[in-house]
Design a protein around this motif. Structure first.
Motif, PDB file in Angstrom:
ATOM      1  N   LYS A 164     -24.708 -27.822 -63.773  1.00 21.94           N
ATOM      2  CA  LYS A 164     -25.498 -26.771 -64.439  1.00 21.94           C
ATOM      3  C   LYS A 164     -24.961 -25.459 -63.912  1.00 21.94           C
ATOM      4  O   LYS A 164     -25.581 -24.744 -63.147  1.00 21.94           O
ATOM      5  N   GLY A 195     -30.564 -23.645 -63.262  1.00 20.30           N
ATOM      6  CA  GLY A 195     -29.195 -23.246 -62.952  1.00 20.30           C
ATOM      7  C   GLY A 195     -28.828 -23.670 -61.551  1.00 20.30           C
ATOM      8  O   GLY A 195     -29.650 -23.604 -60.642  1.00 20.30           O
ATOM      9  N   LYS A 231     -29.924 -24.189 -73.491  1.00 18.45           N
ATOM     10  CA  LYS A 231     -29.353 -25.477 -73.082  1.00 18.45           C
ATOM     11  C   LYS A 231     -27.879 -25.573 -73.485  1.00 18.45           C
ATOM     12  O   LYS A 231     -27.445 -26.539 -74.093  1.00 18.45           O
ATOM     13  N   THR A 270     -29.176 -20.902 -69.640  1.00 16.09           N
ATOM     14  CA  THR A 270     -29.189 -22.370 -69.517  1.00 16.09           C
ATOM     15  C   THR A 270     -30.590 -22.881 -69.835  1.00 16.09           C
ATOM     16  O   THR A 270     -30.754 -23.940 -70.409  1.00 16.09           O
TER      17      THR A 270
END
Ligand code: ADP
Length: 302
Positions: free
Chosen positions: A104, A94, A283, A279
């Motif tokens: 991200k 992240g 994903k 994340t």
């Protein structure tokens, strides 16, 4: 009768425990440890405090983190390079940029992510909106068919909150199915009072101390205070944090109320950690497809 004070600090602890155990599991299964990177631009005192809180919480939960400091004179080119480098770095789960936009993007302000949010698609929920949503869910408040007033229409707070609450619970990114009204700077105060009195849930995100007073709140309503205003105490001269809600008076009338500090603030940080884990696990953000975008600032509170 006094409102149930919904402790964001307590709910945040619940989320911390969940994230912590998810991370432990992930790592035990042989996955790498999630890593949160923060780029902090400039020397804003509050931003430094927020970032410190975020990275400290990350480490408590078993996430590694790092902060890269850059002066406010940093060039856009250097920022783009940094972000690009971090986005390609497989060790970073992240990325949070306190001022311009990451990819991200655990803050959830990337233009593509906001697009998905608005289309009810699976996406990263911006941390403050996620905090409000989780507070509502974990307190067991019903939203379907209820009247919700969101006071404030900022793109990073008011808008995503309204977006979550009005949308369809059966869609890919589930919504609250509430009847949502948004008030803002141009809403005359008498109108704001009228609308607030109809609301089952009032979410105050205007940055105006004590904007929401007891006469505006329906008996038994839930009042969620997103405001973080620093005020000088006229007696002691000390500065303290107050929300947008007149807490002492409103708690005598509301059914549920979140305090400031100790309400939405700690929940926002908890949701940021949860987003970082998301994340890593799912994903959700498709780095490769999205393009760098420095148009929106993500330097909001918390
Ligand atoms: P945040 O990022 O916390 O949402 P902003 O300062 O960006 O804070 O946004 C404040 C929002 O509150 C704006 O949408 C503004 O229109 C709204 N607002 C400001 N004053 C009032 C008010 N007196 N009544 C209703 N809404 C207000």
């Amino acid at each position: 009768h006094v409102a149930t004070v919904v402790s964001g600090a307590e709910l945040a602890r619940q989320i911390h425990k969940e994230v912590q155990s998810d991370i432990a599991k992930l790592v035990a299964e042989g996955n790498r440890r999630p890593h949160l990177s923060v780029i902090l631009v400039g020397d804003d005192h509050a931003s430094h405090t927020y970032v410190r809180n975020k990275t400290r919480t990350a480490s408590l939960l078993g996430m590694s983190s790092s902060t890269i400091f850059r002066p406010s004179s940093v060039s856009q080119e250097e920022m783009l390079e940094l972000i690009d480098k971090f986005n390609r770095d497989r060790n970073i789960s992240g990325l949070l940029v306190q001022l311009p936009l990451p990819e991200k993007d655990v803050d959830g302000f990337h233009i593509v992510n906001i697009g998905k949010l608005c289309l009810d698609q699976r996406c990263m929920i911006p941390a403050t909106a996620a905090a409000v949503w989780e507070i509502i869910r974990r307190t067991g408040l019903e939203t379907v068919g209820k009247n919700v007033l969101v006071v404030g229409r900022s793109k990073n707070v008011g808008m995503p909150i309204a977006m979550l609450l009005h949308s369809d619970r059966k869609h890919e990114r589930s919504g609250g199915d509430a009847t949502v009204i948004m008030a803002h700077r141009c809403t005359p105060l008498p109108r704001l009072k009228e609308l607030a009195r109809l609301a089952d849930i009032v979410i105050a995100a205007a940055g105006v101390p004590h904007l929401i007073t007891a006469d505006m709140v329906k008996e038994g309503a839930a009042v969620i205070d997103v405001g973080i205003n620093r005020m000088q105490d006229p007696v002691t001269g000390k500065s303290r944090l107050v929300g947008d809600v007149d807490f002492e008076a409103v708690k005598e009338k509301a059914g549920f109320i979140t305090p400031v500090p100790g309400g939405v603030g700690p929940m926002t940080i908890a949701m940021l950690q949860a987003n970082t884990l998301v994340t890593e696990e799912k994903k959700i953000v498709e780095w490769a497809e999205t393009r760098l975008c420095l148009l929106l600032a993500s330097g909001s509170g918390s």
